[in-house]
Design a protein around this motif. Sequence first.
Motif, short mmCIF file in Angstrom:
data_model
loop_
_atom_site.label_atom_id
_atom_site.label_comp_id
_atom_site.label_asym_id
_atom_site.label_seq_id
_atom_site.Cartn_x
_atom_site.Cartn_y
_atom_site.Cartn_z
N PHE A 4 -10.72 34.49 17.52
CA PHE A 4 -9.68 34.47 16.50
C PHE A 4 -9.39 33.04 16.07
CE2 PHE A 4 -8.79 38.30 19.00
CZ PHE A 4 -8.79 39.24 17.99
N CYS A 5 -9.08 32.88 14.78
CA CYS A 5 -8.64 31.58 14.28
C CYS A 5 -7.21 31.34 14.78
CB CYS A 5 -8.71 31.55 12.76
SG CYS A 5 -7.57 32.67 11.92
N LEU A 6 -6.72 30.14 14.59
CA LEU A 6 -5.40 29.77 15.09
C LEU A 6 -4.30 30.65 14.49
CD1 LEU A 6 -3.63 27.94 16.81
CD2 LEU A 6 -3.68 26.27 14.97
N GLU A 7 -4.39 30.93 13.21
CA GLU A 7 -3.38 31.74 12.54
C GLU A 7 -3.33 33.16 13.13
OE1 GLU A 7 -2.75 33.47 8.09
OE2 GLU A 7 -3.34 31.37 8.27
N CYS A 8 -4.47 33.79 13.27
CA CYS A 8 -4.53 35.15 13.83
C CYS A 8 -4.14 35.14 15.31
CB CYS A 8 -5.92 35.74 13.65
SG CYS A 8 -6.36 36.06 11.94
N PHE A 9 -4.55 34.09 16.04
CA PHE A 9 -4.20 33.96 17.45
C PHE A 9 -2.69 33.91 17.63
CE2 PHE A 9 -3.64 31.43 21.35
CZ PHE A 9 -4.37 32.21 22.25
N ASN A 10 -2.00 33.14 16.77
CA ASN A 10 -0.55 33.06 16.82
C ASN A 10 0.11 34.40 16.52
OD1 ASN A 10 -0.07 30.40 17.62
ND2 ASN A 10 -0.32 29.63 15.55
N VAL A 41 -10.22 29.63 18.23
CA VAL A 41 -9.50 29.18 19.42
C VAL A 41 -10.39 29.45 20.63
CG1 VAL A 41 -7.48 29.51 20.89
CG2 VAL A 41 -7.24 29.57 18.40
N VAL A 42 -10.71 28.38 21.36
CA VAL A 42 -11.55 28.49 22.54
C VAL A 42 -10.69 28.59 23.80
CG1 VAL A 42 -13.33 27.31 23.89
CG2 VAL A 42 -13.38 27.21 21.40
N GLY A 43 -9.53 27.93 23.81
CA GLY A 43 -8.64 27.96 24.97
C GLY A 43 -7.37 27.19 24.69
N LEU A 44 -6.48 27.22 25.67
CA LEU A 44 -5.22 26.48 25.57
C LEU A 44 -5.35 25.17 26.33
CD1 LEU A 44 -2.63 29.32 26.22
CD2 LEU A 44 -3.17 28.23 24.05
N LYS A 45 -4.76 24.13 25.78
CA LYS A 45 -4.73 22.83 26.46
C LYS A 45 -3.59 22.84 27.46
CE LYS A 45 -6.50 20.12 22.61
NZ LYS A 45 -6.16 19.04 21.65
N HIS A 46 -3.76 22.11 28.54
CA HIS A 46 -2.69 21.93 29.52
C HIS A 46 -1.89 20.72 29.10
CE1 HIS A 46 -4.34 24.91 32.20
NE2 HIS A 46 -5.54 24.36 32.02
N ARG A 47 -0.67 20.95 28.70
CA ARG A 47 0.16 19.85 28.23
C ARG A 47 1.24 19.56 29.26
NH1 ARG A 47 1.83 20.18 22.21
NH2 ARG A 47 1.88 17.96 22.56
N ARG A 48 1.53 18.30 29.41
CA ARG A 48 2.61 17.92 30.33
C ARG A 48 3.95 18.26 29.69
NH1 ARG A 48 1.05 14.14 34.46
NH2 ARG A 48 -1.17 13.74 34.23
N THR A 49 4.84 18.80 30.50
CA THR A 49 6.12 19.25 29.97
C THR A 49 7.20 18.18 30.04
OG1 THR A 49 6.66 20.19 32.11
CG2 THR A 49 5.66 21.66 30.48
N GLY A 50 7.01 17.19 30.90
CA GLY A 50 7.98 16.12 30.97
C GLY A 50 9.11 16.40 31.95
N TYR A 51 9.04 17.49 32.67
CA TYR A 51 10.05 17.76 33.69
C TYR A 51 9.36 18.07 35.00
CZ TYR A 51 9.04 22.73 33.24
OH TYR A 51 8.42 23.94 33.23
N ARG A 52 10.11 17.90 36.09
CA ARG A 52 9.55 18.18 37.42
C ARG A 52 10.20 19.43 37.97
NH1 ARG A 52 10.33 12.41 40.02
NH2 ARG A 52 11.07 13.74 41.66
#
Length: 62
Positions: A4-10, A41-52
Amino acid sequence: MAEFCLECFNQIEERNYTRKDVKLSFLPDLCEGCGESRRIVVGLKHRRTGYRSAQSKKTDSK
Protein backbone atom coordinates in the motif's frame (compact mmCIF):
# COMPACT_ATOMS: atom_id res chain seq x y z
CA MET A 1 2.29 -9.37 1.62
CA ALA A 2 -0.04 -6.46 0.89
CA GLU A 3 1.52 -3.41 -0.72
CA PHE A 4 0.00 0.00 0.00
CA CYS A 5 1.06 3.58 -0.64
CA LEU A 6 1.33 5.93 2.34
CA GLU A 7 -2.12 7.43 1.78
CA CYS A 8 -3.88 4.05 1.64
CA PHE A 9 -1.76 2.75 4.54
CA ASN A 10 -2.93 5.66 6.70
CA GLN A 11 -6.57 4.98 5.81
CA ILE A 12 -6.27 1.29 6.70
CA GLU A 13 -4.37 1.89 9.94
CA GLU A 14 -6.50 4.94 10.84
CA ARG A 15 -3.31 6.90 11.52
CA ASN A 16 -1.59 9.97 10.17
CA TYR A 17 1.94 8.71 9.44
CA THR A 18 4.25 10.96 7.46
CA ARG A 19 7.17 10.08 5.18
CA LYS A 20 9.44 10.51 8.20
CA ASP A 21 7.55 7.80 10.12
CA VAL A 22 7.71 5.03 7.52
CA LYS A 23 10.20 3.33 5.23
CA LEU A 24 9.13 3.65 1.59
CA SER A 25 10.21 1.52 -1.34
CA PHE A 26 12.95 2.96 -3.53
CA LEU A 27 11.01 2.42 -6.77
CA PRO A 28 7.28 2.90 -7.35
CA ASP A 29 5.07 -0.18 -7.37
CA LEU A 30 1.37 -0.82 -7.85
CA CYS A 31 -0.63 0.07 -4.71
CA GLU A 32 -3.26 -2.55 -3.90
CA GLY A 33 -5.52 0.11 -2.37
CA CYS A 34 -5.80 2.82 -5.01
CA GLY A 35 -4.29 0.95 -7.96
CA GLU A 36 -1.79 3.72 -8.77
CA SER A 37 1.95 3.38 -9.25
CA ARG A 38 3.46 4.86 -6.08
CA ARG A 39 6.20 4.25 -3.56
CA ILE A 40 5.04 1.50 -1.19
CA VAL A 41 5.27 1.42 2.61
CA VAL A 42 7.90 -1.19 3.46
CA GLY A 43 7.87 -0.73 7.26
CA LEU A 44 7.72 1.65 10.19
CA LYS A 45 10.77 3.51 11.44
CA HIS A 46 11.67 3.31 15.11
CA ARG A 47 11.59 6.87 16.34
CA ARG A 48 12.79 8.08 19.69
CA THR A 49 9.97 9.45 21.77
CA GLY A 50 12.01 11.70 24.03
CA TYR A 51 10.72 10.26 27.28
CA ARG A 52 11.96 7.50 29.56
CA SER A 53 9.81 4.74 30.97
CA ALA A 54 9.11 4.45 34.69
CA GLN A 55 11.23 1.29 34.82
CA SER A 56 14.33 3.06 33.50
CA LYS A 57 13.88 5.88 36.05
CA LYS A 58 13.84 3.34 38.88
CA THR A 59 17.07 1.70 37.76
CA ASP A 60 18.83 5.08 37.38
CA SER A 61 18.11 6.12 40.97
CA LYS A 62 19.98 3.16 42.54
